[in-house]
Design a protein around this motif. Structure first.
Motif, mmCIF file in Angstrom:
data_model
loop_
_atom_site.group_PDB
_atom_site.id
_atom_site.type_symbol
_atom_site.label_atom_id
_atom_site.label_comp_id
_atom_site.label_asym_id
_atom_site.label_seq_id
_atom_site.Cartn_x
_atom_site.Cartn_y
_atom_site.Cartn_z
ATOM 1 N N PRO A 234 0.828 -1.211 0.000
ATOM 2 C CA PRO A 234 0.000 0.000 0.000
ATOM 3 C C PRO A 234 0.860 1.258 0.000
ATOM 4 C CG PRO A 234 -0.886 -1.595 1.542
ATOM 5 C CD PRO A 234 0.422 -2.152 1.075
ATOM 6 N N GLU A 235 0.465 2.209 -0.779
ATOM 7 C CA GLU A 235 1.237 3.437 -0.919
ATOM 8 C C GLU A 235 1.346 4.151 0.423
ATOM 9 O OE1 GLU A 235 1.607 7.037 -4.196
ATOM 10 O OE2 GLU A 235 -0.201 5.799 -4.072
ATOM 11 N N GLY A 236 2.563 4.591 0.736
ATOM 12 C CA GLY A 236 2.796 5.310 1.979
ATOM 13 C C GLY A 236 3.194 4.423 3.138
ATOM 14 N N GLN A 237 3.140 3.107 2.973
ATOM 15 C CA GLN A 237 3.529 2.194 4.045
ATOM 16 C C GLN A 237 5.039 1.970 4.050
ATOM 17 O OE1 GLN A 237 1.665 1.216 6.346
ATOM 18 N NE2 GLN A 237 -0.460 1.081 5.649
ATOM 19 N N ASP A 238 5.577 1.657 5.231
ATOM 20 C CA ASP A 238 7.011 1.420 5.360
ATOM 21 C C ASP A 238 7.428 0.204 4.546
ATOM 22 O OD1 ASP A 238 7.313 3.532 7.068
ATOM 23 O OD2 ASP A 238 7.070 2.337 8.880
ATOM 24 N N VAL A 239 8.538 0.355 3.835
ATOM 25 C CA VAL A 239 9.078 -0.730 3.030
ATOM 26 C C VAL A 239 10.585 -0.751 3.219
ATOM 27 C CG1 VAL A 239 9.455 -1.625 0.705
ATOM 28 C CG2 VAL A 239 7.280 -0.568 1.289
ATOM 29 N N THR A 240 11.140 -1.920 3.361
ATOM 30 C CA THR A 240 12.586 -2.058 3.339
ATOM 31 C C THR A 240 12.922 -3.430 2.819
ATOM 32 O OG1 THR A 240 14.636 -1.912 4.604
ATOM 33 C CG2 THR A 240 12.780 -2.968 5.671
ATOM 34 N N SER A 241 14.125 -3.595 2.300
ATOM 35 C CA SER A 241 14.540 -4.897 1.783
ATOM 36 C C SER A 241 15.585 -5.505 2.705
ATOM 37 C CB SER A 241 15.098 -4.744 0.365
ATOM 38 O OG SER A 241 16.086 -3.739 0.321
ATOM 39 N N GLY A 242 15.615 -5.075 3.961
ATOM 40 C CA GLY A 242 16.573 -5.594 4.915
ATOM 41 C C GLY A 242 16.089 -6.865 5.577
ATOM 42 N N PHE A 243 17.025 -7.689 5.981
ATOM 43 C CA PHE A 243 16.692 -8.916 6.681
ATOM 44 C C PHE A 243 17.958 -9.430 7.338
ATOM 45 C CE2 PHE A 243 17.858 -10.005 2.367
ATOM 46 C CZ PHE A 243 18.787 -11.020 2.529
ATOM 47 N N SER A 244 17.801 -10.430 8.168
ATOM 48 C CA SER A 244 18.945 -11.071 8.791
ATOM 49 C C SER A 244 19.242 -12.350 8.030
ATOM 50 C CB SER A 244 18.634 -11.396 10.255
ATOM 51 O OG SER A 244 19.643 -12.214 10.795
#
Length: 550
Positions: A234-244
């Motif tokens: 959804p537009e405006g939601q937090d997004v990241t491609s980080g992971f452990s």
């Protein structure tokens, strides 16, 4: 974002996706590149904005105005025409006399400048459909003779296009003797965008600096993971491609708004990170006796037995049944460096051996314990794997029982020897941040007999979390409350990492006071006065370090 619940299980390594560099507002308006200044000056209504979230993209918000031919200095990337999927790629030259035709009144929106964003119709997708990510964009290219491509590429590294899965040099569909060098549309706006050094090389190699257009088809393979997730969620939601990353496993910690897309997110992580074959999501906190957590396999294989390398040592374990935190690699190394050959380590909460094994490799004597039967099993396995099984005694006990049993027996022997006979140090590591301070009570009146000199007393490294405004002071005060004595003269506090907003992980290091360690004995501090353990960090220095990290 996939919330960084980091150190509790190592939750956050970054993705491999590279991020485009951004310029400051001064670079855009007042200084270089000049093509932006030429546009900004005649068009007073233009405002140039930056959007730092996600991969950095130049965004422009332009009020309505009419562009005439004399004002048509708009950069190439800003007028890229998005072609429909399936249309054959083509190439055509930019007319030097009439680079752009007169345009009617327009209002440029954010979407026009997200040149490398996936198609908008993937928004809301919950089941990954790779074919839906096809898109054709127009980018600048430079036509060169094929025999000089290698020489030229070194000099054009700054402006060459860098996208996943896209070759920067392709055949010219119009002339087999030529090649097309794909250029970055955010750096190459017109022929004048070449720097002097680049123009000099072009002149030496007899290459025309004239830039052409090329219709490039993008597919799922050409988008970065963050670009895909930003387009889908959804537009405006937090997004990241980080992971452990734990061996072949990508360990995520999804937020509530990301859960409807969890399987898609897991598959994207596998697709975009070579070597990752399984993606899991933590579904509860680490609050049980054995320090493991429940997890859900989002995508890929369900095999949780993995192998990792840390500080030149190899560890194998079942990630679903033991505690492993890749974010503690630096801390493992820091503690290991404190040891000299012959020293003794008691590792109260040893896990699968990240403290015990490196220390044993330094020809130290190690006693390692863990209550979790799975951790005990893999600890034995890793000792053999790293060829230190003859140097480590392994136990499967509760921490308090380990301290009051094997540790007490060994300390009675170690501290009972004459000072002249003993030159090594004794360290006790207690890495259970949620509860380790509570176990300090086991040291009270632990030993019988006459106390030794303070320089021979065991050194404790005890880990803890703190949400206090002054976490160093908080950890010290809680340790003092359990021990029933002041540690001002013999302790230091080290910041390990920031676990979450307003939550720190720390290590308090101190030499156990003889008055605490020995039964029925009041230590004469003047008689046995020795230099206290060097304080590595005071509250003041800790606060300074925390500020720098923030």
């Amino acid at each position: 974002m996939f919330s960084p619940g980091p150190e509790e299980r190592g939750e956050w390594t970054g993705s491999n996706d590279a991020l485009p560099s951004a310029a400051s507002s001064d670079d855009v308006i007042q200084g270089q590149p000049i093509h932006l200044r030429l546009i900004a000056e005649p068009l007073q209504s233009m405002r140039i904005l930056w959007r730092p979230s996600g991969f950095l993209r130049r965004l422009l918000q332009v009020e309505s105005y009419r562009i005439t031919e004399s004002e048509s200095l708009i950069p190439l990337a800003w007028t890229s025409l998005i072609q429909k999927p399936g249309r054959a790629p083509g190439i055509f030259l930019l007319d030097q006399r009439k680079r752009f035709s007169t345009m009617p009144e327009i209002e440029l929106s954010e979407r026009h400048y997200e040149l490398f964003s996936p198609p908008s119709d993937v928004r809301g997708m919950t089941k990954l459909d790779r074919t839906a990510f096809k898109k054709t964009v127009t980018i600048p290219v430079l036509k060169v003779r094929k025999e000089i491509v290698n020489k030229l590429m070194r000099s054009l590294k700054r402006v060459a296009l860098q996208r996943p899965g896209i070759k920067r040099v392709i055949e010219d569909p119009e002339d087999e003797e030529n090649r097309l060098i794909m250029l970055d549309p955010y750096k190459m706006f017109t022929d004048d965008s070449f720097e002097n050094a680049e123009l000099s090389i072009l002149k030496q190699l007899n290459v025309s600096p004239q830039v052409s257009k090329y219709n490039l088809e993008l597919t799922y393979e050409n988008f970065k993971s963050e670009e895909i997730l930003r387009a889908v969620l959804p537009e405006g939601q937090d997004v990241t491609s980080g992971f452990s990353r734990v061996g072949h496993i990508a360990h995520l910690n999804l937020r509530d708004h990301q859960l409807p897309f969890k399987h898609l997110i897991g598959q994207v992580m596998i697709d975009k990170n070579p070597g990752i074959t399984s993606a899991v999501n933590k579904i509860n906190s680490i609050d049980n006796t054995y320090r493991n957590f429940q997890m859900e396999v989002l995508s890929g294989e369900e095999n949780m037995v993995t192998k990792v390398r840390e500080n030149s040592y190899t560890y194998e374990f079942d990630f679903s049944k033991v505690y492993w935190n890749p974010r503690l690699s630096t801390e493992h190394s820091r503690i290991t460096e404190l040891f000299k050959p012959g020293d003794v380590l008691f590792d109260v909460f040893a896990g699968v051996g990240p403290f015990a094994i490196p220390v044993a490799k330094k020809n130290c004597t190690v006693f390692a314990n863990d209550l979790n039967p799975e951790s005990h099993k893999w600890l034995l396995h890793n000792c053999k794997l790293n060829k230190v099984d003859q140097k480590i005694k392994v136990f499967n006990l509760d921490g308090k029982d380990f301290l009051q049993g094997p540790v007490r027996e060994e300390l009675m022997q170690q501290l009972g020897r004459l000072s002249k006979e003993r030159t090594h140090s004794v360290h006790i590591v207690m890495n259970l941040p949620a509860k380790a301070i509570e176990f300090l009570s086991a040291f009270k009146s632990l030993l019988d007999g006459q106390s030794c000199g303070s320089e021979l007393l065991p050194i404790v490294h005890c880990y803890s979390f703190s949400k206090d405004a002054n976490p160093a002071k908080d950890v010290q005060q809680r340790a003092e409350a359990v021990l029933g004595t002041s540690l001002d003269a013999c302790s230091s506090v080290h910041l390990v990492r920031n676990v979450a907003p307003n939550k720190e992980m720390l290590c308090i290091t101190f030499r156990i006071p003889a008055a605490i360690l020995y039964k029925n004995q009041s230590l004469n501090l003047e008689k046995h006065e020795e230099p206290p353990l060097k304080r590595q960090k005071t509250d003041k220095s800790f606060s300074k370090e925390k500020t720098q990290i923030a």
